[in-house]
Design an enzyme around this catalytic site. Structure first.
Site, PDB file in Angstrom:
ATOM      1  N   SER A  16       4.069   8.003 -39.788  1.00  0.00           N
ATOM      2  CA  SER A  16       5.164   7.053 -40.670  1.00  0.00           C
ATOM      3  C   SER A  16       4.303   6.002 -42.495  1.00  0.00           C
ATOM      4  CB  SER A  16       5.577   5.780 -39.924  1.00  0.00           C
ATOM      5  OG  SER A  16       6.447   4.691 -40.189  1.00  0.00           O
ATOM      6  N   GLY A  98      12.529   4.684 -43.374  1.00  0.00           N
ATOM      7  CA  GLY A  98      11.039   4.983 -42.066  1.00  0.00           C
ATOM      8  C   GLY A  98      11.062   3.297 -41.466  1.00  0.00           C
ATOM      9  N   HIS A  99       9.538   3.624 -40.947  1.00  0.00           N
ATOM     10  CA  HIS A  99       9.070   2.036 -40.251  1.00  0.00           C
ATOM     11  C   HIS A  99       9.544   0.553 -41.662  1.00  0.00           C
ATOM     12  CE1 HIS A  99       7.471  -0.326 -37.561  1.00  0.00           C
ATOM     13  NE2 HIS A  99       6.529  -0.155 -38.137  1.00  0.00           N
ATOM     14  N   ASN A 100       9.264   1.614 -43.410  1.00  0.00           N
ATOM     15  CA  ASN A 100       9.198   0.124 -43.494  1.00  0.00           C
ATOM     16  C   ASN A 100      10.258   0.385 -45.063  1.00  0.00           C
ATOM     17  OD1 ASN A 100       6.169  -0.570 -43.108  1.00  0.00           O
ATOM     18  ND2 ASN A 100       6.630   1.237 -43.452  1.00  0.00           N
TER      19      ASN A 100
END
Length: 118
Positions: A16, A98-100
């Protein structure tokens, strides 16, 4: 919300952070070192162990929940649960994020936030 988190290991975080987001990993490491690694880990563990549902139900403002469609750390089910728990929430999934997602696809993220604020 309880029951939607899976155990997070350091190796789960690497893809990530490394991903397609040029410049994100150095920024994260810099922030980690500025805050002291022990504080960072303590905050992360606390965030994962807290039952946030009671806090989320107290939110009364219109809320935008933005989720990355390729988030390897937190499942989309968690984003859906948050959006269902907050009274006036709307969930937006950025498929390439993604996660960000605010970093991974800044243009799409900013467009959604501006649309929401209007």
């Amino acid at each position: 919300p309880q029951g939607t988190r899976r155990r997070v290991r350091a190796m789960d975080v690497v893809p990530s952070v490394r991903g397609d987001s040029a410049g994100f990993a150095p920024m994260l490491v810099r922030d980690l070192l500025r805050s002291h690694p022990r504080s960072f880990v303590t905050a992360a563990v606390d965030a994962l162990q807290t039952d946030w549902a009671s806090h989320l139900t107290r939110i009364t403002a219109p809320t935008l929940v933005v989720w990355g469609g390729r988030d390897a750390l937190t499942p989309l089910a968690l984003g859906r649960a948050i959006a269902e728990t907050v009274a006036d929430a709307r969930l937006i999934v950025l498929p390439n994020g993604g996660h960000n997602p605010m970093w991974d696809c800044a243009g799409a993220f900013n467009a959604e936030v501006l649309r929401f604020l209007r």
